[in-house]
Design a protein around this motif. Sequence first.
Motif, PDB file in Angstrom:
ATOM      1  N   LYS A 192       0.869  -1.172   0.000  1.00 15.36           N
ATOM      2  CA  LYS A 192       0.000   0.000   0.000  1.00 15.36           C
ATOM      3  C   LYS A 192       0.905   1.220   0.000  1.00 15.36           C
ATOM      4  O   LYS A 192       1.718   1.396   0.911  1.00 15.36           O
ATOM      5  N   ILE A 193       0.764   2.051  -1.023  1.00 16.76           N
ATOM      6  CA  ILE A 193       1.663   3.188  -1.205  1.00 16.76           C
ATOM      7  C   ILE A 193       0.830   4.459  -1.303  1.00 16.76           C
ATOM      8  O   ILE A 193      -0.089   4.556  -2.108  1.00 16.76           O
ATOM      9  N   ASP A 194       1.155   5.428  -0.461  1.00 15.25           N
ATOM     10  CA  ASP A 194       0.466   6.710  -0.459  1.00 15.25           C
ATOM     11  C   ASP A 194       1.516   7.799  -0.295  1.00 15.25           C
ATOM     12  O   ASP A 194       2.003   8.048   0.801  1.00 15.25           O
ATOM     13  N   GLY A 195       1.868   8.437  -1.417  1.00 21.75           N
ATOM     14  CA  GLY A 195       2.973   9.380  -1.388  1.00 21.75           C
ATOM     15  C   GLY A 195       4.256   8.657  -1.077  1.00 21.75           C
ATOM     16  O   GLY A 195       4.619   7.689  -1.748  1.00 21.75           O
ATOM     17  N   SER A 196       4.965   9.096  -0.016  1.00 25.87           N
ATOM     18  CA  SER A 196       6.204   8.416   0.377  1.00 25.87           C
ATOM     19  C   SER A 196       5.952   7.317   1.398  1.00 25.87           C
ATOM     20  O   SER A 196       6.877   6.596   1.785  1.00 25.87           O
ATOM     21  N   LYS A 197       4.709   7.173   1.845  1.00 26.68           N
ATOM     22  CA  LYS A 197       4.372   6.122   2.800  1.00 26.68           C
ATOM     23  C   LYS A 197       4.223   4.784   2.086  1.00 26.68           C
ATOM     24  O   LYS A 197       3.696   4.725   0.979  1.00 26.68           O
ATOM     25  N   MET A 198       4.684   3.730   2.715  1.00 27.08           N
ATOM     26  CA  MET A 198       4.601   2.385   2.126  1.00 27.08           C
ATOM     27  C   MET A 198       4.480   1.350   3.232  1.00 27.08           C
ATOM     28  O   MET A 198       5.215   1.400   4.216  1.00 27.08           O
ATOM     29  N   THR A 199       3.548   0.438   3.073  1.00 19.56           N
ATOM     30  CA  THR A 199       3.480  -0.742   3.922  1.00 19.56           C
ATOM     31  C   THR A 199       3.383  -1.963   3.012  1.00 19.56           C
ATOM     32  O   THR A 199       2.770  -1.891   1.948  1.00 19.56           O
ATOM     33  N   ILE A 200       3.984  -3.061   3.430  1.00 21.92           N
ATOM     34  CA  ILE A 200       4.023  -4.278   2.622  1.00 21.92           C
ATOM     35  C   ILE A 200       3.384  -5.409   3.419  1.00 21.92           C
ATOM     36  O   ILE A 200       3.757  -5.659   4.579  1.00 21.92           O
ATOM     37  N   GLY A 201       2.422  -6.085   2.797  1.00 19.46           N
ATOM     38  CA  GLY A 201       1.748  -7.204   3.448  1.00 19.46           C
ATOM     39  C   GLY A 201       2.641  -8.427   3.534  1.00 19.46           C
ATOM     40  O   GLY A 201       3.760  -8.456   3.004  1.00 19.46           O
ATOM     41  N   GLN A 202       2.135  -9.444   4.174  1.00 20.96           N
ATOM     42  CA  GLN A 202       2.910 -10.674   4.353  1.00 20.96           C
ATOM     43  C   GLN A 202       3.255 -11.285   3.006  1.00 20.96           C
ATOM     44  O   GLN A 202       2.405 -11.417   2.128  1.00 20.96           O
ATOM     45  N   ALA A 203       4.494 -11.673   2.836  1.00 23.05           N
ATOM     46  CA  ALA A 203       4.961 -12.250   1.578  1.00 23.05           C
ATOM     47  C   ALA A 203       4.627 -13.734   1.508  1.00 23.05           C
ATOM     48  O   ALA A 203       4.735 -14.460   2.502  1.00 23.05           O
ATOM     49  N   GLY A 204       4.215 -14.177   0.325  1.00 26.15           N
ATOM     50  CA  GLY A 204       4.077 -15.595   0.046  1.00 26.15           C
ATOM     51  C   GLY A 204       5.239 -16.038  -0.825  1.00 26.15           C
ATOM     52  O   GLY A 204       5.796 -15.233  -1.583  1.00 26.15           O
ATOM     53  N   ALA A 205       5.638 -17.292  -0.729  1.00 29.51           N
ATOM     54  CA  ALA A 205       6.817 -17.741  -1.464  1.00 29.51           C
ATOM     55  C   ALA A 205       6.700 -19.216  -1.804  1.00 29.51           C
ATOM     56  O   ALA A 205       5.896 -19.948  -1.221  1.00 29.51           O
ATOM     57  N   THR A 206       7.524 -19.631  -2.764  1.00 24.96           N
ATOM     58  CA  THR A 206       7.639 -21.046  -3.067  1.00 24.96           C
ATOM     59  C   THR A 206       8.358 -21.737  -1.908  1.00 24.96           C
ATOM     60  O   THR A 206       8.831 -21.083  -0.975  1.00 24.96           O
ATOM     61  N   MET A 207       8.458 -23.049  -1.955  1.00 25.02           N
ATOM     62  CA  MET A 207       8.912 -23.811  -0.780  1.00 25.02           C
ATOM     63  C   MET A 207      10.205 -24.578  -1.031  1.00 25.02           C
ATOM     64  O   MET A 207      10.423 -25.641  -0.472  1.00 25.02           O
ATOM     65  N   MET A 208      11.098 -24.039  -1.849  1.00 24.97           N
ATOM     66  CA  MET A 208      12.383 -24.702  -2.080  1.00 24.97           C
ATOM     67  C   MET A 208      13.282 -24.570  -0.862  1.00 24.97           C
ATOM     68  O   MET A 208      13.211 -23.588  -0.121  1.00 24.97           O
ATOM     69  N   ALA A 209      14.137 -25.558  -0.655  1.00 23.67           N
ATOM     70  CA  ALA A 209      15.134 -25.511   0.411  1.00 23.67           C
ATOM     71  C   ALA A 209      16.500 -25.250  -0.208  1.00 23.67           C
ATOM     72  O   ALA A 209      16.857 -25.848  -1.226  1.00 23.67           O
ATOM     73  N   CYS A 210      17.248 -24.326   0.387  1.00 20.75           N
ATOM     74  CA  CYS A 210      18.570 -23.966  -0.137  1.00 20.75           C
ATOM     75  C   CYS A 210      19.591 -23.974   1.000  1.00 20.75           C
ATOM     76  O   CYS A 210      19.280 -24.350   2.136  1.00 20.75           O
ATOM     77  N   ALA A 211      20.793 -23.523   0.685  1.00 21.96           N
ATOM     78  CA  ALA A 211      21.857 -23.472   1.681  1.00 21.96           C
ATOM     79  C   ALA A 211      21.442 -22.558   2.839  1.00 21.96           C
ATOM     80  O   ALA A 211      20.682 -21.614   2.650  1.00 21.96           O
ATOM     81  N   PRO A 212      21.936 -22.824   4.050  1.00 22.34           N
ATOM     82  CA  PRO A 212      21.520 -22.053   5.237  1.00 22.34           C
ATOM     83  C   PRO A 212      21.707 -20.551   5.094  1.00 22.34           C
ATOM     84  O   PRO A 212      20.865 -19.774   5.549  1.00 22.34           O
ATOM     85  N   ASP A 213      22.826 -20.105   4.473  1.00 22.30           N
ATOM     86  CA  ASP A 213      23.043 -18.663   4.362  1.00 22.30           C
ATOM     87  C   ASP A 213      22.019 -18.017   3.440  1.00 22.30           C
ATOM     88  O   ASP A 213      21.592 -16.880   3.667  1.00 22.30           O
ATOM     89  N   LEU A 214      21.585 -18.744   2.402  1.00 21.94           N
ATOM     90  CA  LEU A 214      20.562 -18.222   1.508  1.00 21.94           C
ATOM     91  C   LEU A 214      19.214 -18.136   2.202  1.00 21.94           C
ATOM     92  O   LEU A 214      18.489 -17.142   2.073  1.00 21.94           O
ATOM     93  N   MET A 215      18.881 -19.168   2.955  1.00 20.72           N
ATOM     94  CA  MET A 215      17.602 -19.177   3.658  1.00 20.72           C
ATOM     95  C   MET A 215      17.569 -18.088   4.736  1.00 20.72           C
ATOM     96  O   MET A 215      16.529 -17.442   4.953  1.00 20.72           O
ATOM     97  N   LYS A 216      18.694 -17.866   5.408  1.00 23.75           N
ATOM     98  CA  LYS A 216      18.755 -16.830   6.440  1.00 23.75           C
ATOM     99  C   LYS A 216      18.546 -15.445   5.832  1.00 23.75           C
ATOM    100  O   LYS A 216      17.799 -14.614   6.379  1.00 23.75           O
TER     101      LYS A 216
END
Length: 255
Positions: A192-216
Motif C-alpha cells: 500500500k503506497i500513499d505518497g512516500s508512505k509504504m506498507t508491505i503485506g505478508q509475503a508468500g513464497a515457493t517452498m524450495m530448500a537452499c543453503a543455510p546462508d541463503l535461507m537466512k
Amino acid sequence: MLEKLAELMVFGLVPLVVGMMVTPDRALASDKILKGEITYRERIALPPNAQVTVQLADVSLADAPAAIIGEQKISPAGQIPIKFEIKFDPSVIQPNMTYALQARISVDNQLWFITDTRHQVDPLSDASQTIMVRKVSGDAGTASETIFGKDWKVDFIDGVEVLPEPRATLRIEEGGRIGGKGPCNGYFANAKIDGSKMTIGQAGATMMACAPDLMKAEQALFQAFSKVASYKLSDGTLTMLDKDGRDVLRFVPAN
C-alpha cells in the motif's frame, strides 16, 4: 404460400431464421462502459502532447501480471479532470475476483503521473470513478525516477552483514503488486503506497530448500518487508525505511 410455410416449419427452418435475426442485437448490447475521470493534486498544466492510458484490470493474482479487461488511450489528454470511458465485455467479470483501475500520464514516452495505490472497483457498477494519480519522484517527465515497473536487486538487508549470491530481486507494479526472487525462492506480496508512505503485506513464497546462508538472508528480507513504513528514491537507489526512519532495505537497478 401456406403450404411452403408449413414445409419450413416441419423442417425447423423458421426458428433458425428467427434466431439468426435476433443474435446481432444481443451482440450489440453486450458491451458495458465504465466511466470516470483522472485527476491529480499538483498545480501542473499538461503539455499539448500529453497522453493518458487508463485500464481496467483483473488483479486477483498477486504473483502474476494483471489481466487487462479494457483500456482507453486518450491523446491529446487535455487538462484535468480528464474524462474516460472504458468499454469491456461484462461476461468476463467473475465473482470473487478483484478488479482495479490503473492510469498513467506520459509525455513523449516519459512517465509524468501514475496510480500508486490500488483503485479497486466493481466493474458492473454504474458509479462514476475518480482516479487520483501521483507525480513520479523528482521532476515530472523523468521516466527513470519511478519505483514502478522496474527490476531492482537488493543492496542492503537489515541484519545481514554479507549478502549472498544470487541477490534478491524486486519489482513493484502499478497498484502495489510486488514480486521477485529471493536468494532461494520466488515470492509475492502486496504494498500500500500513499505518497512516500509504504506498507508491505505478508509475503508468500515457493517452498524450495537452499543453503543455510541463503535461507537466512531470505527470511531477513521478508522480515524487513514487514517493518517498512516509508520509502525514498534518490540517485537511482530505492530505500525502504521503518517507522523510526531507519533503513531496513536498499535496492539498486538490476540492469
